[in-house]
Design a protein around this motif. Structure first.
Motif, PDB file in Angstrom:
ATOM      1  N   GLN A 176       0.818  -1.220   0.000  1.00 50.74           N
ATOM      2  CA  GLN A 176       0.000   0.000   0.000  1.00 50.74           C
ATOM      3  C   GLN A 176       0.848   1.266   0.000  1.00 50.74           C
ATOM      4  O   GLN A 176       0.473   2.275  -0.604  1.00 50.74           O
ATOM      5  N   SER A 177       2.007   1.196   0.661  1.00 52.96           N
ATOM      6  CA  SER A 177       2.887   2.372   0.720  1.00 52.96           C
ATOM      7  C   SER A 177       3.773   2.517  -0.508  1.00 52.96           C
ATOM      8  O   SER A 177       4.395   3.557  -0.702  1.00 52.96           O
ATOM      9  N   GLY A 178       3.840   1.452  -1.319  1.00 52.30           N
ATOM     10  CA  GLY A 178       4.716   1.469  -2.483  1.00 52.30           C
ATOM     11  C   GLY A 178       6.130   1.014  -2.184  1.00 52.30           C
ATOM     12  O   GLY A 178       6.995   1.020  -3.066  1.00 52.30           O
ATOM     13  N   ALA A 179       6.389   0.602  -0.917  1.00 52.93           N
ATOM     14  CA  ALA A 179       7.730   0.123  -0.559  1.00 52.93           C
ATOM     15  C   ALA A 179       8.027  -1.222  -1.216  1.00 52.93           C
ATOM     16  O   ALA A 179       9.186  -1.608  -1.394  1.00 52.93           O
ATOM     17  N   ALA A 180       6.971  -1.968  -1.563  1.00 53.47           N
ATOM     18  CA  ALA A 180       7.116  -3.246  -2.266  1.00 53.47           C
ATOM     19  C   ALA A 180       5.936  -3.374  -3.225  1.00 53.47           C
ATOM     20  O   ALA A 180       4.948  -2.651  -3.117  1.00 53.47           O
ATOM     21  N   VAL A 181       6.075  -4.298  -4.173  1.00 51.12           N
ATOM     22  CA  VAL A 181       5.044  -4.493  -5.193  1.00 51.12           C
ATOM     23  C   VAL A 181       4.480  -5.904  -5.049  1.00 51.12           C
ATOM     24  O   VAL A 181       5.243  -6.881  -4.992  1.00 51.12           O
ATOM     25  N   LYS A 182       3.163  -5.989  -4.981  1.00 50.52           N
ATOM     26  CA  LYS A 182       2.533  -7.310  -4.872  1.00 50.52           C
ATOM     27  C   LYS A 182       2.651  -8.047  -6.193  1.00 50.52           C
ATOM     28  O   LYS A 182       2.154  -7.590  -7.221  1.00 50.52           O
ATOM     29  N   GLY A 183       3.324  -9.198  -6.164  1.00 46.17           N
ATOM     30  CA  GLY A 183       3.483 -10.012  -7.357  1.00 46.17           C
ATOM     31  C   GLY A 183       2.455 -11.130  -7.387  1.00 46.17           C
ATOM     32  O   GLY A 183       1.419 -11.059  -6.722  1.00 46.17           O
ATOM     33  N   PRO A 184       2.719 -12.188  -8.107  1.00 47.63           N
ATOM     34  CA  PRO A 184       1.766 -13.305  -8.200  1.00 47.63           C
ATOM     35  C   PRO A 184       1.630 -14.040  -6.871  1.00 47.63           C
ATOM     36  O   PRO A 184       2.579 -14.100  -6.086  1.00 47.63           O
ATOM     37  N   GLU A 185       0.462 -14.579  -6.628  1.00 50.74           N
ATOM     38  CA  GLU A 185       0.240 -15.383  -5.421  1.00 50.74           C
ATOM     39  C   GLU A 185      -0.657 -16.560  -5.762  1.00 50.74           C
ATOM     40  O   GLU A 185      -1.504 -16.478  -6.647  1.00 50.74           O
ATOM     41  N   GLN A 186      -0.435 -17.673  -5.057  1.00 43.90           N
ATOM     42  CA  GLN A 186      -1.265 -18.852  -5.308  1.00 43.90           C
ATOM     43  C   GLN A 186      -1.144 -19.818  -4.143  1.00 43.90           C
ATOM     44  O   GLN A 186      -0.071 -19.967  -3.540  1.00 43.90           O
ATOM     45  N   ALA A 187      -2.252 -20.467  -3.808  1.00 42.38           N
ATOM     46  CA  ALA A 187      -2.236 -21.531  -2.806  1.00 42.38           C
ATOM     47  C   ALA A 187      -1.734 -22.817  -3.451  1.00 42.38           C
ATOM     48  O   ALA A 187      -1.988 -23.076  -4.633  1.00 42.38           O
ATOM     49  N   VAL A 188      -1.014 -23.613  -2.679  1.00 40.23           N
ATOM     50  CA  VAL A 188      -0.439 -24.864  -3.187  1.00 40.23           C
ATOM     51  C   VAL A 188      -1.247 -26.036  -2.638  1.00 40.23           C
ATOM     52  O   VAL A 188      -1.284 -26.260  -1.422  1.00 40.23           O
ATOM     53  N   PRO A 189      -1.924 -26.799  -3.503  1.00 41.91           N
ATOM     54  CA  PRO A 189      -2.763 -27.913  -3.034  1.00 41.91           C
ATOM     55  C   PRO A 189      -1.979 -28.913  -2.189  1.00 41.91           C
ATOM     56  O   PRO A 189      -0.867 -29.327  -2.566  1.00 41.91           O
ATOM     57  N   ASP A 190      -2.528 -29.242  -1.034  1.00 41.92           N
ATOM     58  CA  ASP A 190      -1.970 -30.291  -0.168  1.00 41.92           C
ATOM     59  C   ASP A 190      -0.516 -30.040   0.237  1.00 41.92           C
ATOM     60  O   ASP A 190       0.215 -30.975   0.538  1.00 41.92           O
ATOM     61  N   TRP A 191      -0.103 -28.786   0.209  1.00 46.63           N
ATOM     62  CA  TRP A 191       1.283 -28.450   0.571  1.00 46.63           C
ATOM     63  C   TRP A 191       2.292 -29.205  -0.304  1.00 46.63           C
ATOM     64  O   TRP A 191       3.402 -29.504   0.126  1.00 46.63           O
ATOM     65  N   SER A 192       1.925 -29.516  -1.522  1.00 45.77           N
ATOM     66  CA  SER A 192       2.777 -30.336  -2.383  1.00 45.77           C
ATOM     67  C   SER A 192       4.016 -29.567  -2.838  1.00 45.77           C
ATOM     68  O   SER A 192       3.918 -28.539  -3.518  1.00 45.77           O
ATOM     69  N   ASN A 193       5.186 -30.101  -2.502  1.00 45.50           N
ATOM     70  CA  ASN A 193       6.437 -29.456  -2.919  1.00 45.50           C
ATOM     71  C   ASN A 193       6.597 -29.501  -4.441  1.00 45.50           C
ATOM     72  O   ASN A 193       7.102 -28.555  -5.053  1.00 45.50           O
ATOM     73  N   THR A 194       6.158 -30.593  -5.027  1.00 41.59           N
ATOM     74  CA  THR A 194       6.246 -30.728  -6.490  1.00 41.59           C
ATOM     75  C   THR A 194       5.403 -29.658  -7.175  1.00 41.59           C
ATOM     76  O   THR A 194       5.853 -28.981  -8.105  1.00 41.59           O
ATOM     77  N   GLU A 195       4.173 -29.504  -6.689  1.00 42.05           N
ATOM     78  CA  GLU A 195       3.294 -28.481  -7.265  1.00 42.05           C
ATOM     79  C   GLU A 195       3.826 -27.085  -7.011  1.00 42.05           C
ATOM     80  O   GLU A 195       3.696 -26.196  -7.856  1.00 42.05           O
ATOM     81  N   ALA A 196       4.429 -26.876  -5.846  1.00 45.38           N
ATOM     82  CA  ALA A 196       4.990 -25.559  -5.522  1.00 45.38           C
ATOM     83  C   ALA A 196       6.068 -25.177  -6.530  1.00 45.38           C
ATOM     84  O   ALA A 196       6.140 -24.017  -6.983  1.00 45.38           O
ATOM     85  N   GLY A 197       6.906 -26.142  -6.902  1.00 42.25           N
ATOM     86  CA  GLY A 197       7.950 -25.867  -7.890  1.00 42.25           C
ATOM     87  C   GLY A 197       7.365 -25.501  -9.240  1.00 42.25           C
ATOM     88  O   GLY A 197       7.824 -24.553  -9.903  1.00 42.25           O
ATOM     89  N   LYS A 198       6.339 -26.244  -9.646  1.00 43.05           N
ATOM     90  CA  LYS A 198       5.704 -25.962 -10.943  1.00 43.05           C
ATOM     91  C   LYS A 198       5.041 -24.582 -10.943  1.00 43.05           C
ATOM     92  O   LYS A 198       5.152 -23.811 -11.905  1.00 43.05           O
TER      93      LYS A 198
END
Length: 363
Positions: free
Chosen positions: A195-217
């Motif tokens: 909100q202050s402009g000190a950082a920029v919101k980039g992409p965000e996404q939830a990772v199904p089942d905490w899967s490390n494989t999916e997180a990498g993809k």
């Protein structure tokens, strides 16, 4: 060809072996009592985080053994059907207390409902089952965990003198209430920066089942679409490591700070290598001991008073709770995790990390 007498002998021997195996599967000092576990525990998996098998199981077993009470700890390995089948088996085998770390609230609630219908006392361990109605909830202050992650990422970006960095967020599983609480915590730190402009919101996404494989993809796609990402809020160490592998392939490891949580060996080694910014240490021994203490009291027909309460957002009920305090771990803090006995020096300080361990006084 075997005669009737030999077949009867083999059958008797086989039955004895099976019976012995059933007794050995449970803990406790009295072998006769062990055939019917009094406290049953279901852990969720061993793929999303090493902690469930390397820490939680070990510390729960120790607490029950020290109390001389019988128990049965099983792991559903991410399978919802197996989770319910294990619960059915444990209830049938005479469990008087059922402690679960759910895979999702729907499955968890079905299991808790069935346990209560059979007169079995219930405890939510680490993850609150929404609408589940467990008698107790034992965990960490999970909003505080997320806040430490957000503050940690901010600290690391400041140290790198990053200007208006684009931050990607990899949230935990959408079926895990803890992931919701972590997100609440770190976004309470990051949103004001956006909100202050000190950082920029980039992409965000939830990772199904905490899967490390999916997180990498998922992160690989994020980086392809937003190659200027300069910070990553990864909700745990496993997903953080998946992000780091992608960064390595793009020669960005160590240049883009990444958070984590769980303080597992891999996460700590990534911190020693300079590839991970920080992690959050949750003293699982304390969590396991607190949960075991409540479970043992319930198994004896007693109830303990606890000071904490957590509101179940689905039922509106105030759940009696024990909430422990998490700790941020940066490079200079890694030794404290070893001193606490959560990981061993031999696990952590393998050849590639021996020099870093020596530098930090981890002997």
């Amino acid at each position: 060809m075997k005669g009737p007498r030999m077949r009867r002998g083999l059958a008797t021997l086989t039955a004895a072996i099976v019976a012995a195996g059933s007794i050995a599967a449970c803990g406790g000092d009295d072998a006769a009592d062990d055939a019917i576990p009094k406290i049953a525990v279901i852990l969720p998996d061993s793929s999303s985080s090493d902690r469930w098998e390397t820490a939680d199981r070990k510390f729960l077993e120790s607490a029950f053994q020290n109390a001389g009470i019988s128990f049965d700890i099983q792991n559903a390995q991410g399978d919802k059907t197996a989770f319910q089948s294990i619960a059915d088996q444990q209830i049938t085998n005479g469990a008087t207390v059922l402690m679960i770390a759910n895979l999702d609230s729907g499955t968890g609630k079905a299991v808790l409902d069935k346990a209560r219908a059979k007169g079995v006392a219930t405890i939510d361990y680490d993850r609150l089952t929404l609408g589940g109605g467990a008698e107790y909830y034992v965990s960490f202050d999970n909003v505080a965990v997320g806040k430490l992650q957000g503050e940690g990422l901010q600290q690391c970006l400041t140290a790198l003198k990053a200007t208006k960095p684009v931050i990607a967020e990899l949230h935990g599983s959408p079926t895990d209430n803890n992931a919701t609480l972590f997100k609440e915590g770190y976004q309470s730190v990051l949103n004001p920066l956006y909100q202050s402009g000190a950082a920029v919101k980039g992409p965000e996404q939830a990772v199904p089942d905490w899967s490390n494989t999916e997180a990498g993809k998922i992160f690989e796609q994020m980086l392809t679409q937003s190659p200027n990402i300069r910070g990553v809020l990864a909700a745990n160490d496993g997903m953080g490591n998946a992000v780091i592998q992608v960064l390595k392939r793009n020669n960005l490891n160590g240049k883009v700070p990444v958070t984590g949580q769980d303080a597992d060996v891999q996460g700590l080694q990534n911190i020693l290598a300079g590839d991970q910014c920080m992690t959050v240490y949750k003293a699982i021994r304390e969590e396991a001991n607190a949960a075991a203490k409540l479970a043992i009291s319930l198994a004896k027909g007693e109830r303990q008073e606890v000071t904490g309460k957590v509101a179940d957002p689905e039922s509106g009920r105030e759940v009696p709770s024990v909430l422990l305090t998490p700790k941020a771990i940066f490079r200079q803090d890694v030794k404290s995790v070893v001193v606490d006995g959560y990981v061993t020096r031999s696990e952590l300080c393998t050849d590639a990390f021996a020099a870093a361990c020596q530098e930090l006084g981890i002997y």
